[in-house]
Scaffold this active site. Structure first.
Site, PDB file in Angstrom:
ATOM      1  N   TYR A 200      26.713  38.594 -60.309  1.00 44.89           N
ATOM      2  CA  TYR A 200      26.214  37.935 -59.201  1.00 44.89           C
ATOM      3  C   TYR A 200      25.028  37.268 -59.566  1.00 44.89           C
ATOM      4  CZ  TYR A 200      23.018  36.903 -55.304  1.00 44.89           C
ATOM      5  OH  TYR A 200      22.041  36.278 -54.619  1.00 44.89           O
ATOM      6  N   HIS A 250      22.345  43.406 -56.197  1.00 43.51           N
ATOM      7  CA  HIS A 250      23.299  42.921 -55.592  1.00 43.51           C
ATOM      8  C   HIS A 250      24.395  44.210 -54.991  1.00 43.51           C
ATOM      9  CE1 HIS A 250      25.633  39.675 -53.362  1.00 43.51           C
ATOM     10  NE2 HIS A 250      24.409  39.148 -53.066  1.00 43.51           N
TER      11      HIS A 250
HETATM   12  C1  GCO Z   1      19.961  36.834 -51.827  1.00 43.79           C
HETATM   13  C2  GCO Z   1      21.432  37.154 -51.351  1.00 43.79           C
HETATM   14  C3  GCO Z   1      22.415  36.050 -51.367  1.00 43.79           C
HETATM   15  C4  GCO Z   1      23.655  36.530 -50.683  1.00 43.79           C
HETATM   16  C5  GCO Z   1      24.225  35.686 -49.670  1.00 43.79           C
HETATM   17  C6  GCO Z   1      25.702  35.799 -48.863  1.00 43.79           C
HETATM   18  O1  GCO Z   1      19.193  37.729 -52.392  1.00 43.79           O
HETATM   19  O2  GCO Z   1      19.709  35.630 -51.668  1.00 43.79           O
HETATM   20  O3  GCO Z   1      21.728  38.039 -52.187  1.00 43.79           O
HETATM   21  O4  GCO Z   1      22.647  35.170 -52.608  1.00 43.79           O
HETATM   22  O5  GCO Z   1      24.448  36.870 -51.473  1.00 43.79           O
HETATM   23  O6  GCO Z   1      23.419  35.296 -48.910  1.00 43.79           O
HETATM   24  O7  GCO Z   1      25.880  34.948 -48.312  1.00 43.79           O
HETATM   25 MG    MG Z   2      20.196  39.507 -52.289  1.00 44.79          MG
END
Ligand code: GCO
Ligand code: MG
Length: 444
Positions: A200, A250
């Site tokens: 992620y 995440h």
């Molecule tokens: C963050 C989030 C986002 C989400 C996204 C999903 O902390 O900014 O994890 O990157 O993954 O908003 O649509």
């Molecule tokens: Mg996040």
């Protein structure tokens, strides 16, 4: 009362005193008199504005009133299922609300919330947020004040933010973080790619892919954990002691891995680790707390009070970071902030690219008025976004400055919005899947 006195009152009334001070016969009439001349606006129409100025689908609800030039906007962005929010607004909330007055925001929120009987899902909560925030916008415009004034005024001058530094290699992340620090940011979220894996928050190199039983996006949490911890070590060493480091886990790890990760990261003195567990595993927060003092932020996937209430009440997290439209808008988020303040938990509202500028203004407003503000996630607005949404909050030296115009202070150019329609992606904005080596699908 004596006959003489009654006679005296009668004669005063007869002399025309009533014309000067009309007799009020009951409470209803008293209220009517107080508002006479300024009847509350009524909802004449509710429409949905959709656009995609920066790769993600944004949804905004517009409420138009029967008073010329009085309208308001609210963020209803749920980018992965965007097409479902529009009918939730147009087919259900619009007929329910047409011709109601705009002045009773809490009453409207509660009655809309209840009108589906089943509740607390992401589609309906986003639709509700669109309505709620549009009503706050209208109230601010009526008052000639920004919404932060209606909520009590500023607790601080501007909003301290963290920026995202991410890249495929450690050095890329360090370099980007240094650039942000030069721009004045004091807090940086760091994410690194894992070669050959769909981790992620960062691009990755097509390095040595682990042997796996499928060809699709691959993730193995133990590898990713070692790489992330290495990144934290390097960043603390290369960026110095003063910068605050954040990292988004995440919800990608097993509960026990999450406990280990938080414990290991303690030595790097994090500002926070974000979303270490998925909402399905909330019970494990107790284990994290028993094992380390790493500050924990949680909540961007939350939709229901049953998710945040126990974490706040048991002081199992340090920052609540729900996505404001996912919990139903400004009104419920304000209550979460106040609840959290009572328990020493701070706010860190989710602020990614899939929040419209109207939603960012709602975040910044909460940040300004909440004593227990912690930090705000910052996503820059590109030129297309600013052409559509005029009046976005401004970034300077790592602080976001609120728009001082009435309401949310944002005007939407609908013609410009129409030039950036939703594009037909393969999954219509939905996410694909990521799997372990053996083919097991994981949470993302
Ligand atoms: C963050 C989030 C986002 C989400 C996204 C999903 O902390 O900014 O994890 O990157 O993954 O908003 O649509
Ligand atoms: Mg996040």
């Amino acid at each position: 009362m004596s006959i003489e006195r009654r006679g005296l009152l009668k004669s005063i009334a007869g002399a025309g005193a009533l014309a000067l001070a009309p007799r009020i016969t009951n409470a209803d009439e008293q209220v009517a008199r107080a508002t006479r001349g300024t009847p509350p606006p009524r909802i004449r129409d509710i429409s949905v504005i959709e656009c995609q100025p920066d790769g993600v689908r944004l949804t905004v609800v517009k409420i138009t009133t029967d008073q010329p030039g009085l309208y308001g906007y609210g963020c209803a962005t749920f980018t992965q299922r965007a097409d479902l929010v529009k009918p939730a607004v147009e087919k259900y909330l619009r007929p329910f609300l047409l011709n109601k007055t705009t002045d009773r925001i809490e009453d409207i929120w509660q009655s809309c919330y209840d009108s589906s009987y089943w509740k607390n899902g992401p589609v309906l909560n986003n639709a509700l947020s669109g309505i709620d925030q549009a009503l706050w916008d209208i109230k601010g415009r009526q008052a000639g004040m920004p919404v932060y004034q209606l909520a009590g005024g500023k607790c601080r001058e501007a909003v301290d933010c963290y920026a995202h530094a991410s890249g495929p290699d450690f050095q890329d992340v360090v370099d980007i973080a240094k650039k942000y620090m030069e721009q004045g940011f004091r807090k940086v979220r760091v994410q690194v790619g894992v070669p050959g894996m769909a981790a992620y928050g960062s691009a990755h190199k097509d390095g040595d892919r682990l042997k796996s039983l499928h060809d699709g996006p691959l993730f193995e949490p133990a590898y990713a954990m070692r790489r992330s911890l290495k990144l934290l070590e390097i960043c603390r060493r290369e960026l110095g002691d003063e910068v605050e480091l954040l990292h988004d886990m995440h919800e990608r790890f097993t509960p026990n891995q999450a406990v280990q990760f938080c414990k290991e990261a303690e030595q790097y003195r994090m500002f926070f680790l974000e979303d270490p567990l998925s909402p399905e595993d909330l019970g494990y927060f107790r284990q994290i707390r028993r094992n380390c003092a790493t500050p924990i932020a949680m909540g961007e996937l939350f939709n229901s009070p049953y998710e945040w209430q126990p974490l706040i009440a048991e002081q199992l997290i340090d920052y609540i970071r729900v996505h404001v439209s996912q919990v139903g808008g400004f009104s419920p988020a304000r209550k979460i902030a106040i609840l959290a303040e009572q328990f020493g938990v701070k706010t860190a509202w989710h602020g990614p690219g899939d929040v419209s500028p109207v939603g960012h203004m709602a975040n910044v407003t909460l940040d300004l008025v909440s004593y227990n503000f912690g930090i705000q996630e910052y996503s820059p607005f590109n030129d297309r976004t600013q052409a559509i949404f005029q009046g976005c909050p401004q970034m300077k030296d790592g602080y976001l400055w609120v728009n001082e115009k009435p309401g949310w202070g944002i005007e939407i150019d609908e013609k410009e919005a129409a030039k950036s329609p939703f594009t037909a992606g393969p999954l219509n904005g939905g996410w694909g899947e990521v799997r372990l080596r053996d083919g097991t699908v994981i949470k993302q």
